[in-house]
Design an enzyme around this catalytic site. Structure first.
Site, short mmCIF file in Angstrom:
data_model
loop_
_atom_site.label_atom_id
_atom_site.label_comp_id
_atom_site.label_asym_id
_atom_site.label_seq_id
_atom_site.Cartn_x
_atom_site.Cartn_y
_atom_site.Cartn_z
N GLY A 46 -8.84 -8.27 25.85
CA GLY A 46 -7.75 -7.66 25.90
C GLY A 46 -6.89 -7.90 26.98
N CYS A 256 -4.97 3.01 -6.12
CA CYS A 256 -4.36 1.49 -6.52
C CYS A 256 -4.08 1.48 -8.05
CB CYS A 256 -5.15 0.50 -6.03
SG CYS A 256 -4.32 -1.06 -6.63
N CYS A 259 -6.05 -1.91 -9.24
CA CYS A 259 -7.60 -1.75 -9.13
C CYS A 259 -8.29 -0.46 -9.18
CB CYS A 259 -7.95 -2.77 -8.14
SG CYS A 259 -7.93 -1.89 -6.56
N CYS A 281 -2.88 -1.73 -3.40
CA CYS A 281 -3.29 -1.95 -2.78
C CYS A 281 -2.44 -3.08 -1.65
CB CYS A 281 -4.64 -3.12 -3.00
SG CYS A 281 -6.04 -2.26 -3.24
N CYS A 287 -7.66 -6.70 -3.76
CA CYS A 287 -7.29 -6.08 -5.18
C CYS A 287 -7.61 -6.70 -6.29
CB CYS A 287 -5.87 -5.77 -5.08
SG CYS A 287 -5.34 -4.84 -6.37
ZN LIG Z 1 -5.90 -2.33 -5.68
#
Ligand SMILES: [Zn+2]
Ligand SMILES: Nc1ncnc2c1ncn2[C@@H]1O[C@H](COP(=O)(O)OP(=O)(O)OP(=O)(O)O)[C@@H](O)[C@H]1O
Ligand SMILES: [Mg+2]
Lengths: 303, 298
Positions: A46, A256, A259, A281, A287
């Site tokens: 970090g 989505c 998909c 997506c 996807c």
């Molecule tokens: Zn998708």
């Protein structure tokens, strides 16, 4: 990157046509500088390590920080995936991928599972990454305190003293004004109980993927000349109030359109003809993979 | 984690004048020196007085020289002196805004009063300045974030003390702002929209956020209208009565010092030239410089 590729001697005479360049464009001295600073970044999770940022044949602010990390890390056995906001095909992703291909001759892929190095802007792939993989995130603004403190000298002191009240103040102001913490992307996280870090403008959805991850995440800011890192198995905890906890984006009842997935980060798209708001997506490769997997499953049932 | 929910603190002892003589000081300052600049071989030794304490060779300024004093719980110590005498530098060094060049500082509620706080790590100093001290600057722009809400300004001090519950933080901010008579309906307004007097009152409430036993006030009323001044001074007096908080009050206005301070320190060119009960200092000054100061300003 495989562990052996890091030890391999530098390759001065790449067997590909663009032989005007050194392997992976950068000269070996620059790569060594970046690798050294990367090791330091990994050793202090970090913490922003300043590095001598090089000029690249793409504009600063177009991912040169991430690109320098990728170019200094790859060896011939590596396979690189480049994503821009979840998309492998955007102009930016294509030009970075082309530059990597042309100057190193190594293989590229769209499959997150296959890639050894994944350079990305604004997203962490949906697919869980493993210990053999490195995620390189492009960072426009590495300093999480910058919007409350303009001077670098002071932000450095604030990190050294762990004086993070000012960043909490910005979250507080958001609660007072809007009733909740409205930070959408680049949500500040505390890395291993020490440094507050800007995770780059990934959606809140992606923050949990950095926590206790198997993979190494490297973050590079070319313009701001900083490298920082989240090593594997590191705590990455979003800042939150006791009564206003951190929450990822909700996509309740949405899925989505391609998909059908209901457990990925979804982008909103407007249907050009009907004006209807649809979702798909953000991670296009994931996807496509989901669709493919389903189709081969269907095919295997039919066979 | 529970917030310091009440402004008053009954454990604290009464003000110095009615305190037992063997009571421990809350603050002890020993040989505090602050030099601006690196110094050189030609810088005059500390015991030689010279104009502005500025080295003619290297330009370094000895702003504070061998300051020694104690402050008792609930006591108000006034600090007077002409412009450039080192008043601000002294309180800024105590608040760690400036790194003292040398010296020691002990606070009874920190590490049992046995550790020199000037030598602590940066992280420790940050802890101390947020838990044990409060500072009010002459210029409210130094003490407040003008574009953030007033409640947020107080919240910032509470975050530094590891309080992260917005509901409780807002209760505490409302209580503190109410105490300094900022209307509740304005607690989320930024101080830049407030008058100078209100800004000073917000600064005071911020300084009190974590119930510190020690408050440093640098010219809080300078530049305010007389009537506004009076209100801020009344507030400081009543806070001292209620909270028994010890204060170092810097002012070049002897009227302010007369009204607030139990004891007074007179600074000249970085040195304490006289210190004693305020009445004695103002009525019967021993040092010629103090006599000048008292007569020209009263
Ligand atoms: Zn998708
Ligand atoms: N940051 C600095 N760098 C160099 N010299 C400084 C700095 N701050 C203060 N000084 C010098 O230190 C001396 C003491 O200044 P200081 O501000 O403490 O005086 P003061 O008693 O608070 O005066 P005033 O009544 O005008 O506020 C002055 O000679 C001043 O010029
Ligand atoms: Mg001053």
């Amino acid at each position: 990157m495989t562990s052996s590729s890091m030890n391999r001697p530098s390759e001065q005479h790449p067997a590909f046509p663009k032989s005007a360049y050194n392997f992976a464009f950068l000269d070996e001295g620059s790569k060594r500088e970046i690798r050294r600073k990367t090791l330091k970044a990994v050793a202090i999770p970090g913490y922003q390590v300043p590095f001598a940022s090089r000029e690249l044949p793409i504009g600063r602010g177009w991912g040169t920080g991430g690109l320098q990390l990728t170019l200094s890390l790859i060896g011939r056995a590596d396979s690189v995936k480049v994503i821009d906001q979840g998309n492998d095909d955007s102009v930016n992703a294509v030009s970075i991928r082309k530059l990597i291909e042309e100057t190193s001759g190594i293989a590229t892929t769209e499959d997150a599972a296959e890639a050894t190095v994944i350079q990305s802007r604004h997203r962490v792939p949906e697919e869980k990454l493993n210990g053999g993989q490195i995620l390189v995130l492009q960072v426009p603004q590495p300093e999480p305190l910058r919007h409350v403190e303009r001077k670098e000298q002071i932000t450095r002191r604030l990190h050294a003293e762990m004086d993070y009240s000012a960043i909490w103040l910005t979250l507080y102001e958001s609660v007072v004004k809007w009733g909740s913490i409205t930070v959408g992307a680049d949500y500040p996280v505390l890395v291993h109980d020490r440094y507050i870090m800007a995770p780059s403008p990934i959606p809140r959805w992606d923050n949990p993927k950095l926590h206790q991850a198997e993979h190494l995440t490297l973050l590079g800011a070319g313009r701001e000349k900083k490298i920082y890192a989240v090593p594997p198995y590191t705590n990455v905890v979003p800042l939150q109030f006791e009564d206003y906890p951190f929450e990822i984006e909700h996509f309740v009842g949405k899925s989505c359109r391609r998909c059908g997935s209901a457990h990925t980060f979804l982008d909103e798209v407007t249907d050009g003809e009907t004006g209807e708001i649809l979702h798909q997506c953000s991670d296009t490769a994931f996807c496509a993979k989901t669709i493919e997997r389903r189709e081969s499953h269907v095919a295997s049932i039919q066979a | 984690m529970s917030l310091p929910s009440r402004l008053d603190s009954q454990q604290r002892q009464g003000a110095a004048q009615d305190a037992a003589p063997d009571e421990r000081p809350i603050l002890q300052v020993r040989n505090l020196n602050k030099r601006f600049g690196d110094g050189c071989a030609h810088c005059l030794p500390a015991h030689v007085e010279h104009p502005g304490n500025r080295c003619p060779r290297c330009g370094s300024v000895q702003a504070c020289i061998d300051l020694n004093f104690d402050l008792y719980p609930g006591e108000i110590l006034g600090v007077v002196g002409e412009s450039g005498s080192g008043k601000s530098t002294m309180v800024r060094s105590l608040y760690f805004d400036e790194d003292a060049t040398s010296g020691e500082m002990f606070i009874s509620s920190c590490k049992n009063g046995e550790s020199n706080l000037l030598a602590e790590s940066a992280q420790q100093k940050r802890y101390i300045r947020n838990h044990v001290m409060g500072m009010v600057y002459q210029n409210p722009y130094l003490g407040l974030r003008m574009s953030y809400s007033s409640s947020g300004n107080i919240a910032e001090k509470l975050f530094a003390a590891d309080h992260f519950h917005v509901g409780r933080i807002r209760e505490r901010a409302a209580e503190l702002l109410g105490r300094v008579e900022i209307p509740l309906g304005r607690m989320d307004e930024p101080p830049k929209r407030f008058s100078g007097g209100m800004q000073q009152r917000v600064q005071i409430s911020k300084a009190l956020a974590n119930n510190p036993p020690l408050l440093l006030l640098d010219e809080v009323t300078t530049g305010l209208d007389l009537s506004v001044q009076a209100r801020v001074l009344d507030l400081i007096r009543s806070l001292r009565r209620e909270l028994k908080v010890a204060m170092v009050v810097v002012s070049h206005d002897l009227g302010v010092i007369r009204m607030l301070a139990d004891r007074t320190m007179v600074l000249r060119q970085g040195r304490i030239i006289e210190m004693g009960l305020t009445d004695q200092i103002l009525e019967d000054p021993q040092h010629a410089y103090t006599q000048l100061l008292v007569h020209s300003l009263l």
